[in-house]
Design an enzyme around this catalytic site. Structure first.
Site, PDB file in Angstrom:
ATOM      1  N   LYS A  28       0.889  -0.936  -0.100  1.00 60.55           N
ATOM      2  CA  LYS A  28      -0.149   0.118  -0.041  1.00 60.55           C
ATOM      3  C   LYS A  28       0.634   1.456   0.317  1.00 60.55           C
ATOM      4  O   LYS A  28       1.706   1.144   0.533  1.00 60.55           O
ATOM      5  CB  LYS A  28      -0.342  -0.129   0.898  1.00 60.55           C
ATOM      6  CG  LYS A  28      -1.777  -1.337   0.899  1.00 60.55           C
ATOM      7  CD  LYS A  28      -2.739  -1.345   2.655  1.00 60.55           C
ATOM      8  CE  LYS A  28      -4.211  -1.813   2.700  1.00 60.55           C
ATOM      9  NZ  LYS A  28      -5.198  -1.468   3.351  1.00 60.55           N
ATOM     10  N   GLU A  29       0.231   2.269  -0.816  1.00 62.78           N
ATOM     11  CA  GLU A  29       1.339   3.509  -0.838  1.00 62.78           C
ATOM     12  C   GLU A  29       0.176   4.684  -0.092  1.00 62.78           C
ATOM     13  O   GLU A  29      -0.841   4.741  -0.444  1.00 62.78           O
ATOM     14  CB  GLU A  29       1.793   3.134  -2.039  1.00 62.78           C
ATOM     15  CG  GLU A  29       1.256   3.520  -3.248  1.00 62.78           C
ATOM     16  CD  GLU A  29       2.022   3.996  -4.435  1.00 62.78           C
ATOM     17  OE1 GLU A  29       3.708   3.187  -4.594  1.00 62.78           O
ATOM     18  OE2 GLU A  29       1.786   4.250  -5.883  1.00 62.78           O
ATOM     19  N   LYS A  41       5.841  13.143  -9.093  1.00 60.36           N
ATOM     20  CA  LYS A  41       4.143  12.275  -8.308  1.00 60.36           C
ATOM     21  C   LYS A  41       5.688  11.931  -6.989  1.00 60.36           C
ATOM     22  O   LYS A  41       6.807  11.435  -7.657  1.00 60.36           O
ATOM     23  CB  LYS A  41       3.352  11.690  -9.122  1.00 60.36           C
ATOM     24  CG  LYS A  41       2.775  10.490  -8.024  1.00 60.36           C
ATOM     25  CD  LYS A  41       2.103   9.491  -9.249  1.00 60.36           C
ATOM     26  CE  LYS A  41       1.373   9.030  -7.889  1.00 60.36           C
ATOM     27  NZ  LYS A  41       0.697   7.631  -8.941  1.00 60.36           N
TER      28      LYS A  41
END
Length: 116
Positions: A28-29, A41
């Protein structure tokens, strides 16, 4: 990719699942920086992946640098923090997945451009 929380901007959390047989399974980020004007980004792994391997911090930054009207450079940077006692894990950090992603983005853009 599954959006866990957010609308795609800063603070959005996504879950990426690796193909079967890939070590790590998932990660998960969170999107830390989303700057359309500067074309930057930055994401940080918050669970799974490198975090599960023992990294304290693992961030990826992408910058799109326009060369001219027909081309651009994707500059990818990996920043990480790890306890000195786990220094052997540093050899696991590689830009190969980022290179593959940049190549696929290039193919996608070229295909879209030819279709227009």
């Amino acid at each position: 990719m599954e959006v866990i929380e957010g609308d795609g901007g800063v603070g959005t959390i996504v879950k990426l699942i690796f193909p079967p047989g890939t070590p790590g399974g998932y990660f998960k980020e969170i999107f830390r920086i989303m700057d359309d004007e500067k074309q930057v980004k930055e994401t940080e792994t918050i669970e799974g992946g490198y975090k599960d391997l023992g990294f304290d911090v693992y961030r990826i930054r992408f910058e799109i640098i326009a060369k001219d009207a027909e081309s651009a450079i994707i500059r990818s940077t990996i920043k990480y923090e790890i306890d000195d006692t786990k220094a052997e894990l540093v050899s696991l950090v590689t830009t190969k997945p980022l290179q593959t992603m940049a190549e696929e983005i290039g193919k996608y853009v070229s295909e879209k451009k030819s279709a227009v």
